[in-house]
Scaffold this active site. Structure first.
Site, PDB file in Angstrom:
ATOM      1  N   CYS A 246       0.836  -1.201   0.000  1.00 13.31           N
ATOM      2  CA  CYS A 246       0.000   0.000   0.000  1.00 13.31           C
ATOM      3  C   CYS A 246       0.871   1.251   0.000  1.00 13.31           C
ATOM      4  CB  CYS A 246      -0.926  -0.017   1.213  1.00 13.31           C
ATOM      5  SG  CYS A 246      -2.120   1.350   1.255  1.00 13.31           S
ATOM      6  N   CYS A 247       1.898   1.259   0.849  1.00 12.16           N
ATOM      7  CA  CYS A 247       2.826   2.398   0.884  1.00 12.16           C
ATOM      8  C   CYS A 247       3.524   2.569  -0.458  1.00 12.16           C
ATOM      9  CB  CYS A 247       3.864   2.194   1.990  1.00 12.16           C
ATOM     10  SG  CYS A 247       3.225   2.331   3.673  1.00 12.16           S
ATOM     11  N   CYS A 329      -0.818   8.369   7.111  1.00 11.02           N
ATOM     12  CA  CYS A 329      -2.200   8.224   6.673  1.00 11.02           C
ATOM     13  C   CYS A 329      -3.113   8.003   7.887  1.00 11.02           C
ATOM     14  CB  CYS A 329      -2.328   7.049   5.708  1.00 11.02           C
ATOM     15  SG  CYS A 329      -1.495   7.307   4.122  1.00 11.02           S
ATOM     16  N   CYS A 332      -3.497   4.560   9.495  1.00 10.53           N
ATOM     17  CA  CYS A 332      -2.241   3.959   9.957  1.00 10.53           C
ATOM     18  C   CYS A 332      -1.561   4.768  11.059  1.00 10.53           C
ATOM     19  CB  CYS A 332      -1.271   3.814   8.780  1.00 10.53           C
ATOM     20  SG  CYS A 332      -1.886   2.753   7.457  1.00 10.53           S
ATOM     21  N   CYS A 357       8.115   3.167   5.517  1.00  5.15           N
ATOM     22  CA  CYS A 357       7.168   3.003   4.419  1.00  5.15           C
ATOM     23  C   CYS A 357       7.873   2.785   3.089  1.00  5.15           C
ATOM     24  CB  CYS A 357       6.256   4.224   4.321  1.00  5.15           C
ATOM     25  SG  CYS A 357       7.137   5.756   3.952  1.00  5.15           S
TER      26      CYS A 357
END
Length: 370
Positions: A246-247, A329, A332, A357
């Site tokens: 995702c990162c 985010c 997170c 990340c």
């Protein structure tokens, strides 16, 4: 020496005609279409002082991966020669053949980094770049004022410098110094699509305060759609690999696109952040991205940082007052409890010793601090 071919109008009949001629107003779609041809792309310079053509060449090389010939046409003077070469041009079309020797003389004065072209395939002179990074690191260590450090970076780095800000305390201090120094630096932030509302409000407040534009850099919609289709809306919590994926899509790839063609990258990394960052340098050569990475407050303590913010009345994200120290985010990030490590609120469900990340992976490889 790297070469820039010089041709006069009389010689053009003996050369390949451009597949396309780009005006300085060309958008991303036009660049993408031009890069697909693979032959000669001409970029027009309509007037002296209009440097947009340099940016187009950098984008063609770095973002669109164009490997063919890039030719500069239009209003050109010999002093532009080294800048054309650094931007990725292969050919300059000059109107008077008698000026060729003057142009060649300008090329012999190159002392800085240049971008890859068809006839100068090496992206950067790496050994010289590492030495330049070490020298800049030493100079920055001897400068106390943050705004003077920023000014020194601008003096030392040719070409585009990107300051990628998270709008956190560290980066807000740097933003204040950038504004104070008046340095020509491109400021942007990664809008992952999952930022806290307070982060975007801090963007607006900072723009009003400093009169600077903070560009929002977003991930590719198709990549986000594919990621969510594969892992689910909150799939990043199912495994470390999912979270890093995702990162990668929301942060790393957009940043890499943003840094394409840049010669310098300013960040708010500090040695106190984590053990992994304990020996990060003020300036170091980033081998993977091929640019100079500058961490101008790497040697600052948290006490020094907060004192600077208070003294300069720097606008800060209101989340900090609610216990959010390192802000990423929204899904997170949580508030940090008293006694916890400042980065304990990032990906708190993971138990890795090192939580990154991917934006600043393995700073130790980027050079030790002086």
């Amino acid at each position: 020496m790297a070469m820039l071919d010089l041709v006069s109008g009389a010689l053009l009949a003996d050369r390949s005609d451009p597949a396309v001629v780009l005006e300085p107003t060309a958008d991303s779609a036009a660049l993408s279409a031009a890069s697909g041809d693979g032959r000669v792309v001409a970029i027009r310079f309509p007037a002296f002082g209009d440097g947009r053509g340099h940016s187009l060449a950098v984008l063609l090389r770095g973002r669109h991966g164009f490997k063919g010939e890039i030719r500069a046409v239009g209003y050109l003077i010999p002093d532009l020669a080294p800048f054309l070469l650094r931007s990725g041009f292969d050919t300059a079309e000059i109107t008077d053949a008698n000026d060729v020797e003057t142009w060649k003389g300008a090329l012999t004065r190159i002392r800085h980094l240049y971008q890859p072209g068809l006839r100068n395939p090496q992206p950067l002179r790496r050994d010289a770049s590492r030495r330049a990074a070490e020298e800049l690191n030493a100079r920055l260590a001897g400068i106390e004022s943050l705004s003077e450090r920023i000014a020194e970076v601008r003096r030392s780095v040719e070409g585009r410098i990107v300051f990628s800000t998270s709008l956190g305390l560290d980066d807000q201090a740097i933003l204040n110094a950038v504004a104070e120094s008046g340095a020509d630096i491109d400021i942007s932030t990664l809008d992952t699509g999952r930022l806290f509302q307070e982060v975007l409000e801090t963007v607006e407040l900072s723009e009003i305060r400093y009169g600077l534009r903070i560009r929002l850099v977003t991930p590719e919609a198709s990549e986000v759609e594919a990621l969510v289709a594969r892992d689910g809306v909150f799939g990043f919590r199912h495994s470390v690999d999912n979270r890093k994926g995702c990162c990668e899509v929301r942060k790393v790839r957009p940043l890499n696109r943003e840094l394409a063609g840049a010669q310098g990258w300013i960040t708010g990394i500090r040695r106190e952040h984590s053990e992994a960052r304990a020996d990060v340098a003020l300036a170091a050569w980033d081998e993977e991205r091929g640019l100079l990475k500058v961490n101008p407050i790497a040697d600052w303590s948290t006490r020094a940082l907060t004192a600077y913010i208070a003294e300069n009345n720097v606008p800060v994200n209101p989340l900090h007052a609610r216990g959010f120290i390192s802000i990423g985010c929204q899904p997170c990030t949580r508030a940090v409890q008293p006694g916890e490590h400042p980065r304990a609120g990032r990906w708190w469900w993971e138990h890795e010793e090192k939580k990154e990340c991917g934006l600043h992976m393995n700073p130790r490889r980027e050079g030790k601090a002086a």
